[in-house]
Design an enzyme around this catalytic site. Structure first.
Site, PDB file in Angstrom:
ATOM      1  N   LYS A 192       0.818  -1.130  -0.111  1.00  0.00           N
ATOM      2  CA  LYS A 192       0.150  -0.063   0.019  1.00  0.00           C
ATOM      3  C   LYS A 192       0.599   1.257   0.019  1.00  0.00           C
ATOM      4  CE  LYS A 192      -4.212  -1.952   0.641  1.00  0.00           C
ATOM      5  NZ  LYS A 192      -5.454  -1.560  -0.260  1.00  0.00           N
ATOM      6  N   SER A 203      -9.246   1.259   7.631  1.00  0.00           N
ATOM      7  CA  SER A 203      -8.761   1.156   9.145  1.00  0.00           C
ATOM      8  C   SER A 203      -7.592  -0.097   9.128  1.00  0.00           C
ATOM      9  CB  SER A 203      -9.774   0.594   9.977  1.00  0.00           C
ATOM     10  OG  SER A 203     -10.416  -0.703   9.415  1.00  0.00           O
TER      11      SER A 203
END
Lengths: 315, 315
Positions: free
Chosen positions: B53, B78
Site C-alpha cells: 500500500k 482502518s
C-alpha cells in the site's frame, strides 16, 4: 598466530557451494533508528534446514575421504545440527546416524527422519550419548562429526561471516550468539583473515554464561546442570578446538536475560517480518541492551537460524 | 486499448523511489517441490509500513499539485492504507487525516498516530465514513485518496509487479490477492506493458468472492454484509476505476477457503521463515490448491504484506 590458512577459509566457500544457499543480508531503518547503529542482519534463518549449521555439516562432509564417505557419519544432537547432518548426508548420498536422547521433541525426530537419517536413541545424560557414539564408531566405522568443536565444522561456519563481510564491504563489529562456540569461532576466523579491523563479540544468555566466564578465567567453564534458557541451542559449552580461537580473536561476550531475548525475538518477528529462533534473538538483544557501544558503528549480526516453535513462543 | 501509457507506469518507479523500498524476491525449493512450479515471491511484507500500500499512497502524493500538497489529504481505512497514507504524508511533509470507524483496533490507531497523522472517527457504516470524508474535503480542502479505486494508487501499486518482472526476466503467470482491486489492477497493467505474454490471476477468499462473481457477470458485485474472512484486507469490493482494467487484463480469479488460507499462511511462516498476512496467504493458497494449472510454470506471486496479528493467529 594462524589457526587456519586464509585460503582454506575462502576455499570452504567453493567446497560447500553446491550444498548450501548463500543467504541474504537485510537491514531495517527502524532498527537502525532504535539502536543508533548501522546494522546488517545475515539471515541464516533462510539457510537450508533453517540454520547456519548446514554450512558446518556440509563442509565437514566435503572434507571426508572417500573411505570415510563410504562408511558414513555419526553425530549427537537433538537440535539444528541433527537436521544439518541428516540433510547433508542425503545430499552427499552417504549414511548418517544421529544419536538423540529418548526424550527429544517429536518434531525434531520427525525432521531428521524426513531427511532419511537413522536415529539412535540414548539415555538422557551426556555420558550415555557419548557411549552410544563410540559404539557406532567402533562397530560400523562411522566418522564422528561434533556439532561445534570440530575444525572442519568451524571452517564451514565461517562462510556466513565471509559472505557478510564481502557483501557489506567493511564492518566495525561482528556479533554472533555463542553456545557450543562453533559459530563464534568461525565468525572470528573470518574476521581475522578478511576484515582484521572488525571487532568480534559473542552474545550469550546470562542464565548460561559459561563463555563469558571462560573468557574471563581463561579456562573452559561449565553451566549449572539445571540452568535454563529459552535459547535452547545455547545451553552447550565451549570445546578445546574452538576455545583457543575464541580466546585469541574475540573481544568480549555480552550477556542478556530471558526477558530481553523474548522481547528482541518478538520485535524482529513483528517489525522485520522474519522468523528468528531464540538463540538468534540473543544477539539482537545484546545489540539493543548495549547500544551505546555500537553508536554510529557498522554492525554485522549473524542471525543463526529460524527454527522456532512459533505457536508455543507466541502463546 | 491502453488505460495508461507505458512510460507513465515506468515513470512511477522514479517518482516514488525516495519514499519506498525496492523489495526482495525470494524462492523456496521446498515450495517448488510441493507445487511443481517455479515460484518467485515478491516480498511486499518487507515494504515500509509492511505492505504494498505504501507504493500507491506514495505515488498518489507524488502526483498532487503544490496547492493540493499544501492543503493535505484525507482517506478512509482502518487497515494498511491508513498507515501508508500516514507514513507517506510524513515523508512528504504534508497534513493527513484518516477517517476510521470508532471500533477500529487500538493497535491500528496507534500505528497511524505514530506516523503523525490525525485520526477522525466516524460511525461504523460506509455511509458514515463517506460523509465524514466529504465534510473534510469541503471544510479543509483536503484531497481524497481512495485506497484502491484511484488511478494514481493503481499506478503506484504496479511498481511491485514491474520490479518482479524485471528481476525474474519473464514469468508465465502472475498471481495477486484481490480485495478492493487496486493491487490486481496495478499488477495487470504492469504485465500488459512489460510482459504481455504473462497470464494474470487474482486470488480471493471464497467467503468474499465478489471479484470472482464480478468477472463472471461483467458487473461489480458485492458481498453479503455479514461475510467473514480471516483475510480482512480483502473484504472490500471492486470499483469503477479498477474493474475495467481487471475485466480487460485479468484471466481468472481463483477462490480458496478459510482453512486453506490459514494452512498456507502457517506453512510460509514455519518453512520460509517470513511473516505474511492472511491476505497474502490467499495467493499462496490458490497456488497450492490449483497447482496442476501451474505445473512447470514460472509463477510470480505478490506477497502483499506482513501486518499479521501473530499472537492471535498462532493461538
Amino acid at each position: 598466530m594462524n589457526f587456519i590458512e586464509k585460503n582454506t577459509l575462502s576455499g570452504a566457500r567453493q567446497k560447500i557451494a553446491n550444498y548450501i544457499h548463500p543467504t541474504p543480508v537485510i537491514t531495517s531503518s527502524t532498527f537502525n533508528q532504535l539502536t543508533g547503529a548501522d546494522v546488517f542482519f545475515k539471515c541464516e534463518n533462510f539457510q537450508r534446514m533453517g540454520a547456519f549449521k548446514m554450512r558446518g555439516a556440509a563442509h565437514a562432509m566435503a572434507s571426508l575421504t572417500n573411505i570415510q564417505l563410504a562408511k558414513g557419519v555419526v553425530t549427537h544432537s537433538s537440535g539444528n545440527f541433527a537436521q544439518a547432518v541428516a540433510l547433508s548426508a542425503k545430499l552427499f548420498g552417504i549414511k548418517a546416524k544421529i544419536v538423540m536422547p529418548e526424550n527429544a521433541p517429536r518434531v525434531k525426530i520427525e525432521a531428521v527422519k524426513g531427511y532419511g537419517a537413522e536415529i539412535v536413541f540414548s539415555g538422557p545424560l551426556i555420558q550415555h550419548r557419548e557411549d552410544e557414539v563410540h559404539k557406532l564408531m567402533e562397530r560400523e566405522g562411522l566418522t564422528f562429526i561434533h556439532p561445534s568443536n570440530d575444525m572442519d565444522v568451524i571452517i564451514g561456519n565461517s562462510t556466513s561471516a565471509q559472505e557478510l563481510i564481502e557483501e557489506t564491504g567493511g564492518l566495525d563489529v561482528l556479533i554472533s550468539p555463542v553456545g557450543g562456540g562453533g559459530l563464534l569461532a568461525g565468525t572470528a576466523l573470518a574476521a581475522h583473515h578478511f576484515s582484521p579491523q572488525t571487532i568480534v563479540i559473542g552474545a550469550e544468555p546470562v542464565n548460561v554464561d559459561d563463555a563469558f566466564r571462560s573468557l574471563r578465567s581463561g579456562m573452559i567453564e561449565s553451566n549449572a546442570k539445571d540452568a535454563f534458557t529459552i535459547a535452547d541451542g545455547l545451553r552447550t559449552t565451549l570445546g578445546n578446538v574452538n576455545f583457543p580461537i575464541i580466546k585469541t580473536y574475540v573481544n568480549s561476550i555480552l550477556c542478556v536475560d530471558e526477558e530481553e531475548i523474548l522481547q528482541a525475538m518478538w520485535w524482529v518477528w513483528e517489525r522485520m517480518k522474519i522468523i528468528i529462533e531464540p538463540s538468534s534473538a540473543v544477539a539482537v538483544a545484546a545489540l539493543l541492551r548495549y547500544k551505546e557501544q555500537f553508536h554510529a558503528k557498522r554492525v554485522g549480526l549473524i542471525i543463526s537460524g529460524g527454527n522456532a516453535d512459533i505457536k508455543s513462543l507466541a502463546g
